[in-house]
Scaffold this motif. Structure first.
Motif, short mmCIF file in Angstrom:
data_model
loop_
_atom_site.label_atom_id
_atom_site.label_comp_id
_atom_site.label_asym_id
_atom_site.label_seq_id
_atom_site.Cartn_x
_atom_site.Cartn_y
_atom_site.Cartn_z
N GLY A 1 4.57 -4.50 0.35
CA GLY A 1 5.88 -3.86 0.30
C GLY A 1 7.02 -4.84 0.12
O GLY A 1 8.02 -4.54 -0.54
N PHE A 2 6.88 -6.03 0.68
CA PHE A 2 7.93 -7.04 0.58
C PHE A 2 7.65 -8.06 -0.52
O PHE A 2 8.31 -9.10 -0.60
N PHE B 1 -2.87 -0.14 -6.09
CA PHE B 1 -3.06 1.24 -5.66
C PHE B 1 -1.77 1.91 -5.20
O PHE B 1 -1.42 3.01 -5.66
N LEU B 2 -1.05 1.26 -4.30
CA LEU B 2 0.12 1.89 -3.70
C LEU B 2 1.22 2.25 -4.70
O LEU B 2 1.80 3.34 -4.60
N PRO B 3 1.55 1.37 -5.66
CA PRO B 3 2.66 1.70 -6.58
C PRO B 3 2.46 3.00 -7.35
O PRO B 3 3.44 3.61 -7.79
N GLN B 4 1.22 3.43 -7.52
CA GLN B 4 0.96 4.66 -8.27
C GLN B 4 1.55 5.88 -7.58
O GLN B 4 1.81 6.91 -8.22
N THR C 1 -0.04 5.38 7.19
CA THR C 1 -0.87 6.58 7.02
C THR C 1 -2.34 6.20 6.89
O THR C 1 -3.22 6.86 7.46
N HIS C 2 -2.60 5.14 6.14
CA HIS C 2 -3.95 4.62 5.99
C HIS C 2 -4.53 4.27 7.37
O HIS C 2 -5.69 4.58 7.67
N TRP D 1 8.09 2.73 1.40
CA TRP D 1 6.96 3.56 1.00
C TRP D 1 5.63 2.83 1.21
O TRP D 1 4.64 3.42 1.62
N SER D 2 5.62 1.55 0.91
CA SER D 2 4.38 0.78 1.10
C SER D 2 3.99 0.75 2.57
O SER D 2 2.81 0.95 2.91
#
Length: 207
Positions: free
Chosen positions: A57-58, A134-137, A155-156, A148-149
């Motif tokens: 995320g960063f 994966f996450l950016p999608q 959540t994961h 969001w990340s």
């Protein structure tokens, strides 16, 4: 945004349910060492995921894509750690459990199980690369990548801990049989072979 969230939940749930190193480690720890230490192992595994998610995320996770050296260093360290765990189980399989009264370092013991799970994920650069790709999608346009990340990594963790609880509960039901000396030896050796296999897979992997 709703579509992104639903798609992410489906994808991450399928990922968590797919057997891998994490599943093998939690199952073995639960069967041999009890549910409390298995819970600490599962917590360590998921905290490793949270660290990777925060790093991505960063922007720190992008270093794995930009630097071949950084990726290889973490990969080698991770493979060596898994190999060490696997060889230890092969050479020194347990046939008896230490009685709770004899555990004079219980707190340190729980911390060791946490670190085993934590390092297992933290030293696996494939987790970082997976998060990067994966996450950016699932991040909506113009949304905060960092927030969001971290939210998706959290959540994961929640889903991962829930699944770990299911795994631990299932082994607890058969705990009496799984802790027989002969069964413990076989389980340790099989788990050791699995860990060595994961070490080889990680060492030979490419980005």
């Amino acid at each position: 945004m709703v579509v992104s969230i639903i798609s992410f939940l489906i994808a991450i749930t399928i990922l968590i349910l797919t057997p891998g190193f994490d599943t093998a480690l939690v199952l073995r720890t639960s069967a041999v060492n009890g549910w409390r230490k298995a819970a600490m192992t599962a917590l360590g595994i998921n905290m490793g995921c949270l660290v990777w998610g925060t790093a991505v995320g960063f922007g720190l996770g992008a270093l794995l894509l930009a630097s071949e050296l950084a990726y290889n260093l973490i990969k080698i360290a991770g493979a060596a750690y898994l190999l060490w765990l696997g060889l230890g189980l092969l050479w020194r399989p347990r046939s008896v459990l230490v009685a709770p009264q004899a555990d004079t370092h219980r707190r340190r013991g729980y911390g060791a199980f946490f670190m085993k799970g934590f390092l297992g994920n933290l030293l696996n650069p494939k987790v970082g690369v997976f998060y990067i790709s994966f996450l950016p999608q699932f991040i909506p346009a113009d949304a905060s990548v960092a927030l969001w990340s971290i939210a998706m990594a959290t959540t994961h963790v929640v889903i991962g801990l829930s699944w770990s609880a299911v795994l631990i509960a299932s082994t607890h039901y058969f705990a009496g049989h799984l802790r027989r000396p002969a069964v413990m030896k076989v389980m340790d050796r099989l788990t050791g072979l699995v860990f060595i296999g994961f070490a080889a897979s990680l060492a030979l992997s490419r980005r």
